[in-house]
Design a protein around this motif. Structure first.
Motif, mmCIF file in Angstrom:
data_model
loop_
_atom_site.group_PDB
_atom_site.id
_atom_site.type_symbol
_atom_site.label_atom_id
_atom_site.label_comp_id
_atom_site.label_asym_id
_atom_site.label_seq_id
_atom_site.Cartn_x
_atom_site.Cartn_y
_atom_site.Cartn_z
ATOM 1 N N ASN A 114 -11.493 -2.019 2.249
ATOM 2 C CA ASN A 114 -12.330 -3.228 1.721
ATOM 3 C C ASN A 114 -12.790 -3.512 0.801
ATOM 4 O OD1 ASN A 114 -13.870 -3.079 4.898
ATOM 5 N ND2 ASN A 114 -14.048 -0.625 4.642
ATOM 6 N N PRO A 115 -13.417 -4.294 0.005
ATOM 7 C CA PRO A 115 -13.028 -4.603 -1.589
ATOM 8 C C PRO A 115 -14.456 -3.263 -1.921
ATOM 9 C CG PRO A 115 -14.094 -6.756 -0.714
ATOM 10 C CD PRO A 115 -13.465 -5.694 0.497
ATOM 11 N N GLY A 116 -14.184 -2.996 -2.722
ATOM 12 C CA GLY A 116 -14.212 -1.185 -3.650
ATOM 13 C C GLY A 116 -14.563 0.287 -3.335
ATOM 14 N N GLN A 117 -13.478 -0.159 -2.135
ATOM 15 C CA GLN A 117 -13.491 1.159 -1.490
ATOM 16 C C GLN A 117 -12.531 2.179 -2.895
ATOM 17 O OE1 GLN A 117 -12.872 0.885 3.073
ATOM 18 N NE2 GLN A 117 -11.278 3.347 2.906
ATOM 19 N N PHE A 118 -11.838 2.579 -2.042
ATOM 20 C CA PHE A 118 -11.124 3.707 -3.183
ATOM 21 C C PHE A 118 -9.847 3.414 -2.434
ATOM 22 C CE2 PHE A 118 -8.049 7.592 -2.824
ATOM 23 C CZ PHE A 118 -7.627 7.507 -3.996
ATOM 24 N N ASP A 119 -8.921 2.535 -2.743
ATOM 25 C CA ASP A 119 -7.482 2.389 -3.425
ATOM 26 C C ASP A 119 -6.124 3.681 -3.583
ATOM 27 O OD1 ASP A 119 -5.002 0.809 -2.987
ATOM 28 O OD2 ASP A 119 -5.291 -0.715 -3.727
ATOM 29 N N ALA A 120 -6.245 4.459 -2.451
ATOM 30 C CA ALA A 120 -5.548 5.376 -1.953
ATOM 31 C C ALA A 120 -3.825 5.370 -2.936
ATOM 32 C CB ALA A 120 -5.721 6.135 -1.496
ATOM 33 N N ASN A 121 -3.320 3.343 -1.827
ATOM 34 C CA ASN A 121 -2.131 3.420 -2.958
ATOM 35 C C ASN A 121 -1.921 3.277 -3.948
ATOM 36 O OD1 ASN A 121 0.573 2.112 -1.846
ATOM 37 N ND2 ASN A 121 0.076 0.792 -1.835
ATOM 38 N N ALA A 122 -2.293 1.958 -4.823
ATOM 39 C CA ALA A 122 -2.414 1.879 -6.228
ATOM 40 C C ALA A 122 -2.575 3.763 -7.039
ATOM 41 C CB ALA A 122 -4.029 0.921 -6.153
ATOM 42 N N TYR A 123 -3.885 4.204 -6.583
ATOM 43 C CA TYR A 123 -4.412 5.416 -7.212
ATOM 44 C C TYR A 123 -3.272 6.803 -7.429
ATOM 45 C CZ TYR A 123 -6.142 10.362 -8.505
ATOM 46 O OH TYR A 123 -6.042 11.495 -8.872
ATOM 47 N N TYR A 124 -2.040 7.376 -5.805
ATOM 48 C CA TYR A 124 -1.510 7.491 -6.226
ATOM 49 C C TYR A 124 -0.031 7.094 -6.301
ATOM 50 C CZ TYR A 124 -4.069 10.915 -3.255
ATOM 51 O OH TYR A 124 -4.981 11.913 -3.332
ATOM 52 N N LYS A 125 0.059 5.794 -6.314
ATOM 53 C CA LYS A 125 1.704 5.646 -6.828
ATOM 54 C C LYS A 125 1.057 5.929 -8.812
ATOM 55 C CE LYS A 125 4.208 1.180 -6.965
ATOM 56 N NZ LYS A 125 3.709 -0.475 -6.195
ATOM 57 N N ASN A 126 0.330 5.446 -9.050
ATOM 58 C CA ASN A 126 -0.246 5.589 -10.261
ATOM 59 C C ASN A 126 0.337 7.297 -10.723
ATOM 60 O OD1 ASN A 126 -0.863 2.829 -10.487
ATOM 61 N ND2 ASN A 126 -2.317 3.134 -10.740
ATOM 62 N N GLU A 127 -0.059 7.903 -9.702
ATOM 63 C CA GLU A 127 0.431 9.488 -9.958
ATOM 64 C C GLU A 127 1.172 9.334 -9.946
ATOM 65 O OE1 GLU A 127 -1.992 11.720 -11.104
ATOM 66 O OE2 GLU A 127 -3.258 10.474 -11.533
#
Length: 799
Positions: free
Chosen positions: A122-135
């Protein structure tokens, strides 16, 4: 020949542009492994536990892989499988801290299905894909088989530093209690696992959450304290500088080398080295060197919010703060007494404003709001951080030897942390100082920074001209303060208006909240209407799904909340939202059936109590009642208020929404028997709608053929949880919808969905949920169109 003043800065900027261009053109190599069964080995770097509404606890382990293709991954495993594979036993009470002590740094082998991270459902929800990919993590290994490759071997510094970290954290818990121990562990040990959720929210809402991370502030305090201590021992000038750098590096390893920690350690080490070799220190070049080192280690670090906030805060202090200090003539207050205090106060305020201006787009991109109380609170809390860092570390190490002495030292920390919490609670009451602005678009961010760069570049040029003129003529500096203040204020306010701009447009939003319902409608005039919010599979759904959605859109005021009925999967999220004072709510409307005592329930009583505390009016809705806005209307067609209803589902409000020729029918959880009553008592012209919120999440006994024929929608909206235990939506219901024609949109397969209206056409935007490679069991073979499309069976239907 072109001469670049700061070649290292230019080189880093060029590298960042190259990385961004490369990432925009390249494909994600991790998707090549999605859906495949893999056997991987690696070292455990972090362990977290997760309790789920149904089933046993599971763990998420961060693993550094021994593979060229997959550098790191998240291991997902059930508690029983983890304990069995690692020769641990459930009858022994092993908490997360003990489990981390046992398993951290151990080399493991595991086999399982490789999955993609969830994106922004959902808009505003934590984006796990982007977060972990950047990590630097490729994906999730959903494993059952795991084993330790070899028992603990030779001495490993990072393992022993980690165990020391855990030992001090345990002493904090024993001496300070869970809340303050969690805060102190985050502040000085870099361990956020025990951080209390309420404290975390209080710090975030008051814009002092940077205190909960190891940052440049901590490193500066520690490095400065070590240097001054060694200098007082009358040791040569070079030794304290070198020793301080070494201690900072050890502290970085001790706390996990976060981005902000690494940045600060590199910059301070370069500063110390410059003193040793007798060279001048250039802050932008030091900042660029730190960025280059971090980029070499992980090129995707440039997308991490921690990286951006840390670096842009320093940029704000170096480029913006001097100009603001100059135009406000802060230098003239360099006197004693009250005037000197005023100088320090103004300097602190300008420092906070400078950082805010430099980081505002990043803050809004991640948190969607900004708190002006943070400007004042930082003046108070930052000076006290020196005591927190020093007493926290000293008390922790001393407590390992003597708990009594450690308790005495940590007592100072305890009172400071309580004072922080008190200030945050006071600031939390000043909701008018918290501005919900929403997530800016990329063009807004670019334009904001462009204006900011031009303004402060011109101010810097003018300041240099004044200084040169005064030196040349041997006269004191003279400059027109008022003109510069007005110019700076106008241009800064213009940039703020640009980044805060949100177009006014109609939209229907079906949020993915697991097993439940939540629909949000914007009438095009930024009047917001919510129909239900509740879930039986997502905890605190109002706070974790609905509230971030509203904030990301910049919607701080809700006109009306409709609650179809009082089942948990329709109302518990509304009760969560009522506890969030930053969202203003106009009124709440519930079914007139709840005037009867037969339908009284705990959820209704809680709703009434929370509405009373917030001074929100509660209304009952029955057939014929209508809510009319500027371009929108909601007309109730069921219940009449006279039915003898005992079942919560059958008390559901059924209402028709109309907006400029577009119509939608909201149906709650009514069953086929109620659909028949509605058909008999309602004309076809009222039931005929473009969009149908499918009854009862697509249950077997709802959405009858007769009802679907009367409504004849173009779109069916089904809100349900993935692999829910009820088997929603049922294959029979889906078959009836398919037979009537129209497009089916469902949250379990697609995530959140937004519908807009443009030139009489519906524009549909889906979250793009990726289910490939996920394990679905128990289930039987299903050949429905949607399951065939995504190549998995998501129905819990008995054969």
């Amino acid at each position: 020949m072109l001469r670049i003043k700061r070649p290292l800065v230019a080189a880093v900027l060029f590298v960042i542009l190259l990385i961004m261009a490369y990432d925009s053109l390249s494909k994600d190599e991790g998707f090549a492994y999605i859906g495949k069964t893999l056997s991987l080995t690696g070292r455990i770097k972090e362990i977290k536990s997760y309790d789920v509404p149904f089933g046993e606890r599971s763990y998420r382990l961060k693993v550094k892989a021994d593979s060229d293709e997959i550098s790191a991954f998240i291991l997902k495993i059930k508690e029983s499988d983890l304990f069995a594979g690692c020769n641990l036993y459930n009858d022994v009470d092993i908490d997360l801290s003990e489990l981390s002590r046992i398993l951290y740094g151990r080399e493991i082998s595991c086999t399982g299905s490789f999955e993609a991270f969830d994106g922004e459902l959902n808009p505003g929800q934590f984006d796990a894909n982007a977060y972990y990919k950047n990590e630097g993590y490729t994906g999730i290994l959903d494993a059952k088989d795991i084993r330790i490759v070899k028992e603990e071997g030779s001495f490993s510094p990072d393992i022993y530093l980690h165990r020391l970290n855990l030992a001090i954290s345990d002493k904090y818990k024993k001496i300070l209690g869970d809340k303050n121990a969690g805060s102190l562990s985050a502040m000085v040990l870099g361990d956020k696992r025990g951080l209390d959720e309420e404290i975390k929210e209080l710090y975030q809402e008051n814009s002092i959450s940077h205190l909960l991370s190891i940052s440049g502030l901590h490193i500066s305090l520690l490095g400065g304290a070590v240097f001054l201590f060694l200098r007082r021992l009358k040791i040569s000038f070079s030794f304290p500088l070198i020793a301080s750098s070494i201690i900072l590096i050890i502290y970085g390893a001790f706390t996990g080398f976060s981005v902000s920690t690494s940045r600060a350690i590199v910059m301070m080490s370069v500063l110390f080295i410059s003193f040793v070799i007798g060279k001048s220190y250039d802050l932008p070049s030091g900042l660029a060197l730190a960025a280059l080192i971090l980029i070499v280690m992980n090129h995707r670090v440039i997308y991490q919010s921690g990286f951006l906030l840390s670096f842009f805060a320093v940029i704000g202090i170096f480029y913006i703060m001097p100009e603001l200090l100059y135009i406000f003539k802060v230098d003239i207050y360099h006197k004693r007494g009250i005037i000197k205090g005023l100088h320090l106060l103004l300097a602190s305020i300008i420092s906070s404003i400078s950082i805010l201006l430099a980081t505002l787009p990043i803050v809004l991109n991640n948190f969607y709001e900004v708190s002006l109380t943070g400007i004042l609170l930082n003046i108070i809390v930052i000076p006290l951080m020196s005591l927190v860092v020093i007493t926290g570390l000293l008390g922790g190490f001393v407590a390992l030897v003597s708990e009594i002495l450690g308790s005495f030292i940590l007592g100072i920390t305890h009172y400071i942390l309580n004072l922080y919490t008190l200030f945050c609670r006071l600031g939390d009451r000043l909701t008018f100082l918290r501005l919900i602005i929403g997530k800016p678009d990329k063009w807004q961010i670019v334009l904001y920074y462009l204006i900011l760069v031009i303004v402060f570049y011109l101010l810097a040029l003018k300041r240099r001209e004044n200084k040169l003129r005064s030196l040349k003529n041997n006269l004191p500096e003279g400059y027109n303060t008022s003109k510069r203040i007005v110019f700076t204020a106008l241009m800064t306010f213009t940039s703020f208006l640009i980044i805060a701009y949100k177009p006014r447009e109609f939209s229907i939003n079906m949020l993915d909240i697991g097993q439940g319902d939540c629909f949000v409608v914007n009438d095009g005039n930024n009047d917001i209407y919510i129909s239900d919010c509740g879930s039986t599979t997502v905890q605190n759904v109002g706070k974790t799904r609905l509230l971030p959605f509203l904030k990301s859109k910049g919607w701080g005021k809700v006109d009306t909340i409709f609650i179809s009925h009082m089942d948990k999967d329709h109302v518990n999220g509304v009760n969560d939202l009522l506890k969030c004072a930053e969202i203003t709510i106009g009124r709440i409307i519930i079914s007139a059936s709840y005037t009867s005592d037969k339908l009284n329930c705990a959820e209704l009583e809680e709703l009434k109590e929370l509405a009373k505390m917030r001074d929100i009016k509660l209304f009952y809705m029955k057939k014929g009642d209508e809510i009319v806005g500027k371009d929108i209307s909601f007309r109730c067609i069921y219940p009449t208020g006279e039915e003898d209803i005992k079942d919560q589902n059958e008390a559901s409000i059924v209402m028709r929404m109309d907006y400029k020729g577009l119509s939608m029918l909201f149906t709650g959880d009514i069953a086929g028997s109620t659909e028949e009553k509605i058909i008999d008592s309602t004309g076809k012209d009222i039931l005929d709608c473009d969009i149908l919120k499918v009854c009862h999440h697509g249950s077997k006994n709802s959405s009858t053929d007769d009802f679907l024929k009367k409504v004849s929608p173009k779109l069916y909206l089904i809100s349900c949880g993935l692999m829910n235990r009820y088997g929603h939506p049922h294959r029979d219901a889906l078959s009836r919808m398919t037979g009537e024609g129209g497009r089916i949109l469902r949250t379990d397969h697609m995530g959140g969905t937004q519908i807009k209206l443009a030139d009489g056409k519906l524009i549909i935007t889906k979250a793009g949920k990726n289910l490939t490679g996920k394990r679905f069991s128990p289930a039987v073979e299903c050949d429905c169109e949607d399951c065939e499309r995504i190549k998995v069976n998501t129905h819990l239907v008995k054969p």
